[in-house]
Write a protein that holds these residues in place. Structure first.
Motif, PDB file in Angstrom:
ATOM      1  N   LEU A  51      -1.130   1.793 -92.713  1.00  0.00           N
ATOM      2  CA  LEU A  51      -0.161   2.911 -92.394  1.00  0.00           C
ATOM      3  C   LEU A  51       0.787   2.911 -93.774  1.00  0.00           C
ATOM      4  CD1 LEU A  51       1.372   4.549 -90.521  1.00  0.00           C
ATOM      5  CD2 LEU A  51       2.705   2.844 -90.003  1.00  0.00           C
ATOM      6  N   LYS A  52       0.598   4.292 -94.262  1.00  0.00           N
ATOM      7  CA  LYS A  52       1.316   4.281 -95.406  1.00  0.00           C
ATOM      8  C   LYS A  52       2.844   5.032 -95.314  1.00  0.00           C
ATOM      9  CE  LYS A  52      -2.237   3.092 -97.783  1.00  0.00           C
ATOM     10  NZ  LYS A  52      -2.057   1.627 -98.163  1.00  0.00           N
ATOM     11  N   LEU A  53       3.763   4.399 -95.518  1.00  0.00           N
ATOM     12  CA  LEU A  53       5.229   4.728 -95.115  1.00  0.00           C
ATOM     13  C   LEU A  53       5.952   5.189 -96.324  1.00  0.00           C
ATOM     14  CD1 LEU A  53       6.281   2.223 -92.586  1.00  0.00           C
ATOM     15  CD2 LEU A  53       5.354   4.460 -92.100  1.00  0.00           C
ATOM     16  N   ASP A  54       6.875   6.156 -96.509  1.00  0.00           N
ATOM     17  CA  ASP A  54       7.573   6.510 -97.713  1.00  0.00           C
ATOM     18  C   ASP A  54       8.892   5.825 -97.598  1.00  0.00           C
ATOM     19  OD1 ASP A  54       8.495   8.217 -99.961  1.00  0.00           O
ATOM     20  OD2 ASP A  54       9.275   9.710 -98.560  1.00  0.00           O
ATOM     21  N   SER A  55       8.809   4.764 -98.083  1.00  0.00           N
ATOM     22  CA  SER A  55      10.001   3.476 -98.050  1.00  0.00           C
ATOM     23  C   SER A  55      10.567   3.490 -99.375  1.00  0.00           C
ATOM     24  CB  SER A  55       9.590   2.281 -97.763  1.00  0.00           C
ATOM     25  OG  SER A  55       8.535   1.935 -98.533  1.00  0.00           O
ATOM     26  N   ILE A  56      11.637   3.152 -99.601  1.00  0.00           N
ATOM     27  CA  ILE A  56      12.510   2.909-100.828  1.00  0.00           C
ATOM     28  C   ILE A  56      11.611   1.838-101.795  1.00  0.00           C
ATOM     29  CG2 ILE A  56      14.432   1.884-102.041  1.00  0.00           C
ATOM     30  CD1 ILE A  56      16.122   2.863 -99.463  1.00  0.00           C
TER      31      ILE A  56
END
Length: 130
Positions: A51-56
């Motif tokens: 799961l690719k997440l747009d995190s800091i």
């Protein structure tokens, strides 16, 4: 008291950091396993690396060792003892506790060492291979 049994999970995990005001991305809830922690300063999510997440910020390639439970709240020193064995072997960990058990995440390139030193110390470590 006998030493615990640990199960190596097959998933590879990522640890993500978000701003504390960020809401949890809804796709996280569709994962078969995930961990969410929120403080006054940050939101952390541990989920399968797929799961690719747009995190800091995020850190990939963690493998989880589940301490097979359930573990009662009256039991003491479980996480301390396991982390001590791993620290003595220079294996860094990311620990997660749930109501029933603990999960110790180690970097993928350290998992063989972690299994070896835990078994040498008397822990039973279950893997798909053995």
């Amino acid at each position: 008291m006998p030493k615990q049994t640990l199960q190596v999970l097959t998933e590879t995990f990522s640890v993500h950091s978000f701003d504390h005001e960020q809401t949890v991305p809804p796709e996280v809830f569709a994962c078969p396993i995930y961990f969410i922690s929120k403080t006054y300063d940050e939101l952390s999510i541990v989920c399968p690396t797929s799961l690719k997440l747009d995190s800091i910020e995020h850190e990939d390639n963690w493998i989880a060792l589940e301490v097979l439970g359930p573990l009662g709240f009256s039991l003491t020193g479980i996480l301390s003892n396991i982390s001590g064995v791993l620290a003595a072997a220079n294996v860094s960990i990311f620990a997660i506790s749930t109501f029933d058990t603990d999960y110790i995440l180690v970097k993928k390139d350290s998992v063989a060492t972690a299994i070896k030193v835990l078994r040498k110390d008397g822990y039973k470590v279950l893997t798909d291979a053995a």
